[in-house]
Design an enzyme around this catalytic site. Structure first.
Site, PDB file in Angstrom:
ATOM      1  N   LEU A  12      46.168  -7.978  16.864  1.00 45.89           N
ATOM      2  CA  LEU A  12      45.623  -8.902  17.851  1.00 45.89           C
ATOM      3  C   LEU A  12      44.938 -10.062  17.129  1.00 45.89           C
ATOM      4  O   LEU A  12      43.942  -9.879  16.435  1.00 45.89           O
ATOM      5  CB  LEU A  12      44.628  -8.182  18.755  1.00 45.89           C
ATOM      6  CG  LEU A  12      45.179  -6.929  19.480  1.00 45.89           C
ATOM      7  CD1 LEU A  12      44.108  -6.318  20.363  1.00 45.89           C
ATOM      8  CD2 LEU A  12      46.421  -7.284  20.291  1.00 45.89           C
ATOM      9  N   ARG A  19      32.039 -18.008  18.014  1.00 45.70           N
ATOM     10  CA  ARG A  19      30.806 -17.845  17.238  1.00 45.70           C
ATOM     11  C   ARG A  19      30.960 -18.243  15.776  1.00 45.70           C
ATOM     12  O   ARG A  19      29.968 -18.404  15.068  1.00 45.70           O
ATOM     13  CB  ARG A  19      30.309 -16.404  17.350  1.00 45.70           C
ATOM     14  CG  ARG A  19      29.597 -16.101  18.662  1.00 45.70           C
ATOM     15  CD  ARG A  19      29.181 -14.655  18.752  1.00 45.70           C
ATOM     16  NE  ARG A  19      30.293 -13.793  19.122  1.00 45.70           N
ATOM     17  CZ  ARG A  19      30.213 -12.460  19.220  1.00 45.70           C
ATOM     18  NH1 ARG A  19      29.069 -11.856  18.946  1.00 45.70           N
ATOM     19  NH2 ARG A  19      31.266 -11.751  19.568  1.00 45.70           N
ATOM     20  N   TYR A 415      49.956 -41.851 -18.558  1.00 47.00           N
ATOM     21  CA  TYR A 415      50.265 -42.513 -17.288  1.00 47.00           C
ATOM     22  C   TYR A 415      50.292 -44.027 -17.473  1.00 47.00           C
ATOM     23  O   TYR A 415      49.331 -44.619 -17.963  1.00 47.00           O
ATOM     24  CB  TYR A 415      49.203 -42.127 -16.259  1.00 47.00           C
ATOM     25  CG  TYR A 415      49.438 -42.628 -14.858  1.00 47.00           C
ATOM     26  CD1 TYR A 415      50.684 -42.482 -14.243  1.00 47.00           C
ATOM     27  CD2 TYR A 415      48.416 -43.234 -14.136  1.00 47.00           C
ATOM     28  CE1 TYR A 415      50.893 -42.925 -12.962  1.00 47.00           C
ATOM     29  CE2 TYR A 415      48.613 -43.681 -12.843  1.00 47.00           C
ATOM     30  CZ  TYR A 415      49.857 -43.534 -12.253  1.00 47.00           C
ATOM     31  OH  TYR A 415      50.059 -43.970 -10.967  1.00 47.00           O
TER      32      TYR A 415
END
Length: 569
Positions: A12, A19, A415
């Protein structure tokens, strides 16, 4: 694990979990490296059910996607607008019955044969469990299923006794027999004194469950279809109803808010560490150590204070982790040491040392007996066996050969603003401090580089690469250009009577001319071979002025410097 294979397990997971006060569905919150739903599915799948269903509603898509990512064999069941756990299970039964009928058209599926041989619907024991009880394990579920089948019960409910039962449904007994379950909001004052509580974990006979849910209404304080009403209905029909109680209440405690989430996470971690310690792992300070449930540790591993091991981290025999180390999905080899390090998706082979203050990004790989030292960041790089990157260095997108030593304060410049490029450094190379490797570039086996060198072109094996020119001092510059400063005053005191020295630069040259002069001298200094004789008179003069004859040639300086022991670097 069980004596009888259940026809189905229904988890389930439709509740909103208000809450929790979170945009994340309650069952997707995590403890021990798994979501609450993942803990439930892990226990459920261990029973080897013929079918496994997850009932969803609140944040349906997110919960369903997570469930299928965890187990692609689950059946996702949508609960409609009718509220209550009874309605959730009824929706699951409808979906499972349809799946059984569909499968029966092809072949006989386990649990699909009804009495008399008629193939119509799910038949046999059905386990129902909540998706928010993360400590409920497969062993407890197997015992519940075993008791159900051996006793021939219609309903078997898992219970526990607690000191403070507020918020839970109470187990009603008459003469010791279970006759029903009452939710707290519907309980009388006397019933609320009962300390035996329902854990929302059951085994039902599928036919009994189907028939009973057809007659359960919403006549209660919350206007919901209660699954607990099935217990009383089965008792009133004279069917077998039994409760199996567990002494360890932690196993069946659910999560309703973040306080309970933290408490269950701490308890799960305590149990995990205790089991590892009993299996031969040393945990120096369990109160500051966190280990996820999917982490694997070998015997004689030592975890020092402040260590967190997450995900699927694996640590081999004799390794020491910590203090103050966080690893996620990292493989650590035998007898390796990892100190004050943060890492993810990396591999550190046997006998290697890492840290302190190292950062391992995805794809970092350190070979046997290798070293990643202080303030070193490694990303998508292979550092070979016995190779060392001791200090203050970024290694990104690189391959470093065995036995190579990388000098301090080096940067692998990977890079270019558009794409990443790779640097390759061969075996047993020695690179000086403050080097820049501008990728793509290759440094050959056994090559050396001088301190402060920027490597923009490939370096052949065994070669020495330098890119800096001779040093040039401009005497008196501070006194003339920075008068009145603390530096000028200190220089004047040091110079004493000679407080206004001459500039050694050529007459009429500006300070900015130092760079061009240095460049000329560097060009001469870079090659002591036959080509040196082709220097222009101006270059010869610059070299003579900048490099006195008594000075050691630069290539010898570099070789001498890089010949120091690696431990000094």
């Amino acid at each position: 694990m069980s004596l009888t294979q259940p026809a189905a397990v229904v988890v389930l997971a439709a509740g909103e979990g208000t809450r929790m006060k979170s945009r994340t569905p309650k069952v997707l919150h995590e403890i021990g490296g798994r979501s609450l739903l993942a803990h439930a599915l892990h226990a459920a799948r261990a029973l080897e059910p013929a079918r496994l269903a997850v009932v969803v509603r609140h944040e349906r898509d997110a919960v369903a996607a997570h469930a299928t990512a965890l187990d692609d064999g689950v059946t996702i069941v949508d609960q409609d607008e009718i509220p209550g756990t009874g309605r959730a299970v009824q929706c699951a039964l409808t979906a499972l019955d349809a799946a059984v009928r569909g499968a029966s058209l092809v072949h006989a599926a386990p649990g699909s044969a009804a009495p008399g041989g008629e193939v119509a619907a799910l038949h046999g024991p059905v386990v129902v469990m909540a998706g928010d009880t993360p400590l409920l394990d497969a062993g407890t579920l197997a015992e519940l299923l075993r008791a159900h089948t051996e006793d021939g019960n219609a309903v078997t409910v898992l219970t526990t006794t607690v000191e403070e039962p507020q918020g839970y449904g109470r187990i009603l007994r008459e003469g010791g027999a279970v006759v029903g379950v009452v939710e707290e909001r519907d309980a009388t004052t006397e019933q609320r004194l009962i300390r035996e509580i329902n854990t929302s974990t059951y085994v039902f006979d599928a036919a009994v469950l189907r028939d009973a849910l057809g007659s359960v209404g919403q006549d209660n304080d919350q206007g919901e279809v209660y699954l607990t009403d099935v217990v009383a209905l089965a008792h009133h029909q004279g069917l077998g109803v039994r409760a199996i109680s567990v002494d360890d209440s932690w196993l069946v405690e659910g999560v309703n808010d973040r306080v309970q989430l933290a408490a269950l996470g701490t308890e799960l971690n305590r149990r995990t560490l205790e089991q590892w310690m009993r299996d031969g792992v040393t945990v120096v300070d369990p109160s500051t150590t966190r280990v996820d449930v999917d982490v694997e540790l070998a015997r004689d591993v030592t975890l020092l204070p402040g260590t967190q091991l997450y995900g699927r981290t694996r640590v081999a025999e004799g390794a020491t982790i910590g203090p103050d180390t966080t690893l996620r999905d990292v493989v650590v080899g035998a007898d390796a040491t990892v100190v004050r390090t943060h890492g993810s998706d990396a591999e550190l082979e046997a006998g290697s040392t890492t840290g302190p203050f190292a950062y391992l990004r995805p794809g970092a790989h350190l070979g046997e007996q290798g070293k990643i030292g202080t303030f070193v960041e490694v990303k998508n790089a292979n550092i070979g066996a016995g190779a060392k990157v001791p200090h203050l260095t970024y290694v990104g997108d690189a391959d470093i050969g065995e036995g190579t030593n990388i000098g301090a304060s080096s940067v692998f410049v990977n890079y270019d603003g558009v794409a990443k490029h790779r640097t390759r450094i061969g075996a047993h190379a020695r690179t000086g401090s403050d080097n820049m490797f501008v990728a793509p570039v290759t440094v050959g086996d056994g090559a050396y580089t001088g301190a402060g060198t920027t490597i923009r072109e490939d370096v052949p094996p065994g070669a020495l690469a330098v890119s800096g020119g001779p040093q040039r001092n401009i005497d008196g510059w501070v006194l003339r250009r920075r008068p009145g400063t603390a530096a000028a005053e200190a220089a004047a005191r040091a110079l004493g009577g000679d407080a206004t020295p001459r500039d050694t630069a050529s007459p009429g040259s500006s300070d900015s001319g130092a760079s061009s002069s240095a460049a000329a001298a560097a060009a001469a200094d870079a090659d002591d071979g036959p080509g040196a004789g082709a220097l222009s008179p101006q270059a010869r003069a610059e070299r003579a002025r900048a490099v006195p004859e008594s000075r050691t040639p630069r290539d010898q300086q570099v070789q001498g410097a890089t010949a120091e022991k690696d431990s000094n670097r």
